[in-house]
Scaffold this active site. Sequence first.
Site, mmCIF file in Angstrom:
data_model
loop_
_atom_site.group_PDB
_atom_site.id
_atom_site.type_symbol
_atom_site.label_atom_id
_atom_site.label_comp_id
_atom_site.label_asym_id
_atom_site.label_seq_id
_atom_site.Cartn_x
_atom_site.Cartn_y
_atom_site.Cartn_z
ATOM 1 N N GLU A 83 -0.367 12.695 -22.455
ATOM 2 C CA GLU A 83 -0.515 13.085 -23.923
ATOM 3 C C GLU A 83 -1.406 13.985 -24.163
ATOM 4 O O GLU A 83 -1.394 15.283 -24.817
ATOM 5 C CB GLU A 83 -0.868 11.951 -24.905
ATOM 6 C CG GLU A 83 0.011 10.784 -24.948
ATOM 7 C CD GLU A 83 1.242 11.238 -26.054
ATOM 8 O OE1 GLU A 83 1.142 12.233 -26.746
ATOM 9 O OE2 GLU A 83 2.058 10.547 -26.369
ATOM 10 N N ASN A 124 5.751 15.566 -31.097
ATOM 11 C CA ASN A 124 6.715 14.620 -30.377
ATOM 12 C C ASN A 124 7.214 15.484 -29.251
ATOM 13 O O ASN A 124 8.361 14.757 -28.671
ATOM 14 C CB ASN A 124 7.882 14.294 -31.234
ATOM 15 C CG ASN A 124 7.461 13.363 -32.377
ATOM 16 O OD1 ASN A 124 6.694 12.500 -32.411
ATOM 17 N ND2 ASN A 124 7.846 13.780 -33.953
#
Length: 366
Positions: free
Chosen positions: A185, A245
């Site tokens: 991430e 996303n």
Amino acid sequence: MAEVNVNLGNRSYKIFIDVANKKIIATLMQNMKVNQKVLIVSDQNVGNLYGVELKKQLQQSGFIVELHCISPGEHSKCLDTAMELYTKAIVLGLDRNSTILALGGGVVGDLSGFVAATYLRGIPFIQVPTSLLSQVDSSVGGKVAVNHPLGKNLIGAFYQPKAVVIDIDCLHTLPDRELFTGLAEVIKCGVIADKNFFMYLNNNVQQILDKEPDALTEIIRRSCEIKARVVEQDEQESSLRAILNFGHTIGHAIEANTSFSIYNHGEAVAIGMYGAALISKYLGLCSEMTVANLKDTISKFKLPLSAPECNITELFALLYRDKKVVDNKINWVLLNEIGQVSICKQVPEDVVIRVLKEITVPNKIC
């Protein structure tokens, strides 16, 4: 202490990042003027490490505290476990000015936030994320949810915490694999919004893997800052927030196709980012060099690039079960260059299938 402000009007809050940072929680809660009753939600692993100590600190400051530990793992992020927490909250007598405190990783944070959002139509909660993945991603932005057997995060809400308290020290008890999954991430943040940050990651690989405090503080601070700026502009994911996303459409499908038992979230997202980059290349949106740079960075941080256990037909079908599908069209987040992505709804099926074949070939690209 590093701080990041999340500016959302009357839902604004601060992210506090420091070593030994759990000690500020009691003072923070006193300043929030919540009542004395607190439910700490953790899992059995994290609860044993930090939960008892935190409960004691809060009790010494005059709070009435219950610590409830769930089973660790994605299977606990479900309505059955949520029902356990509702029961615990009712028995403890939590009211609309009581606090739920989420101490743990993303499962604990998502589940606790969902319960806080729905118990008595919403009570305060504080995120105390203990994994790198939850510190840079799930604890920030107000997405709370539980899973359904047919898909991940399909039952949820947007509900902001009152604060996020990040203690760098928690990462020293984190297994290496859990550090790597959080780094997926972190890499994503650089890819979607900040080329210089992406370069910083590549220039400080060993310091990050060695968990040097300054390096950890910087990657957490900048990742939270990037996500906060996106959330401020699009809190409920109507447009811009979808860029967060990147890699997740394929990643969530990989998790579901392997029953959440082979790849953890960050590993699946890493494969998904590589897959999205390949789609981008085949559509002429980015260069071969851009894809190579991303691939190299993913590998440097010990993350996978393929999922040979997946079935292509099942994987393709799962893409259309994603919660971001609208009118049977996938909102693909695709790569233009490092630091810039775009959203595309017109990706030919043959291109998607070609990429799914590439990322499910064993040992070809890992």
